[in-house]
Design a protein around this motif. Structure first.
Motif, PDB file in Angstrom:
ATOM      1  N   GLY A  37       0.817  -1.217   0.000  1.00  0.00           N
ATOM      2  CA  GLY A  37       0.000   0.000   0.000  1.00  0.00           C
ATOM      3  C   GLY A  37       0.846   1.261   0.000  1.00  0.00           C
ATOM      4  O   GLY A  37       0.488   2.267  -0.625  1.00  0.00           O
ATOM      5  N   LEU A  38       1.996   1.211   0.669  1.00  0.00           N
ATOM      6  CA  LEU A  38       2.903   2.368   0.673  1.00  0.00           C
ATOM      7  C   LEU A  38       3.498   2.583  -0.720  1.00  0.00           C
ATOM      8  O   LEU A  38       3.557   3.714  -1.208  1.00  0.00           O
ATOM      9  N   VAL A  39       3.945   1.497  -1.354  1.00  0.00           N
ATOM     10  CA  VAL A  39       4.470   1.612  -2.721  1.00  0.00           C
ATOM     11  C   VAL A  39       3.386   2.157  -3.642  1.00  0.00           C
ATOM     12  O   VAL A  39       3.638   3.067  -4.441  1.00  0.00           O
ATOM     13  N   ASP A  40       2.182   1.603  -3.536  1.00  0.00           N
ATOM     14  CA  ASP A  40       1.078   2.063  -4.389  1.00  0.00           C
ATOM     15  C   ASP A  40       0.826   3.560  -4.189  1.00  0.00           C
ATOM     16  O   ASP A  40       0.597   4.291  -5.151  1.00  0.00           O
ATOM     17  N   GLY A  41       0.898   4.004  -2.923  1.00  0.00           N
ATOM     18  CA  GLY A  41       0.704   5.426  -2.639  1.00  0.00           C
ATOM     19  C   GLY A  41       1.801   6.285  -3.234  1.00  0.00           C
ATOM     20  O   GLY A  41       1.535   7.365  -3.783  1.00  0.00           O
ATOM     21  N   LEU A  42       3.042   5.829  -3.156  1.00  0.00           N
ATOM     22  CA  LEU A  42       4.156   6.596  -3.740  1.00  0.00           C
ATOM     23  C   LEU A  42       4.040   6.649  -5.264  1.00  0.00           C
ATOM     24  O   LEU A  42       4.340   7.677  -5.879  1.00  0.00           O
ATOM     25  N   ILE A  43       3.595   5.562  -5.861  1.00  0.00           N
ATOM     26  CA  ILE A  43       3.377   5.546  -7.315  1.00  0.00           C
ATOM     27  C   ILE A  43       2.256   6.526  -7.681  1.00  0.00           C
ATOM     28  O   ILE A  43       2.369   7.313  -8.615  1.00  0.00           O
TER      29      ILE A  43
END
Length: 197
Positions: A37-43
């Protein structure tokens, strides 16, 4: 350079191979959902100066971060170090390095975090600090648990645990300045279920 990343199904097979206890397995799956979810948010926000951490590497590392914990509960070994060795032996050295630092980041870099540079190591490290058993909690709640569980009433151990959590709080401040949600909203931004819990 191409790195070897185990698929989710390979990680699941490794859960079986290393006889991971169900509670550790469930914890690992939720850590992977937080990290994803953190990676998705940064993307999604695209605020970081370069590409965010590799999503597959982050999720695989999160799934395997406690691969040695069942063994180490029985033998008293250090699970991050043994987990690193296991991953290297399996042909996943880069994953092993992330697993090795999920308890304490060796190269904590305020300068990089201020610039928005967060690798899989940082995301797995942070995600692990937000999951107590199979529940997303605040860093304060997780600190209380870790002090009780691992502090042993030893002032030196407790001091090191608190120092590590102060770094985690600092990382959290920088990380969420690049995201479009707040730390208390992590549960609303989990990656899709990766494996059944």
């Amino acid at each position: 350079m191409t790195i070897r990343i185990p698929s989710v199904s390979e990680c699941q097979r490794l859960f079986e191979q290393f006889a991971m206890l169900d509670n550790i397995r469930n914890h690992s799956i939720l850590v992977a959902m937080v990290a994803g979810g953190l990676v998705d948010g940064l993307i999604r926000t695209a605020k970081t100066p370069g590409p965010p951490a590799n999503r597959e590497e982050t999720i695989a590392s999160a799934l395997l971060h406690d691969i040695a914990k069942t063994l180490c509960i029985k033998t008293g070994c250090h699970h991050a170090d043994i987990g690193r060795e296991i991953c290297i032996d399996l042909g996943f050295p880069e994953i092993g390095e992330i697993v090795a630092e999920h308890v304490v980041l060796k190269n904590f870099s305020t300068e990089l975090y201020r610039q928005g540079v967060f690798g899989a190591k940082e995301l797995v490290f942070y995600a692990d600090k937000r999951v107590r058993h199979d529940e997303v909690v605040s860093l304060t709640d997780r600190l209380d648990y870790i002090l009780e569980r691992y502090g042993d009433g030893n002032p030196v151990k407790e001091h090191h645990i608190r120092l590590n959590f102060n770094r985690t709080l600092e990382l959290e401040r920088y990380l969420f300045s690049y995201l479009d949600f707040r730390p208390e909203e992590v549960s609303d931004h989990l990656a899709e279920p990766i494996l059944p819990v």
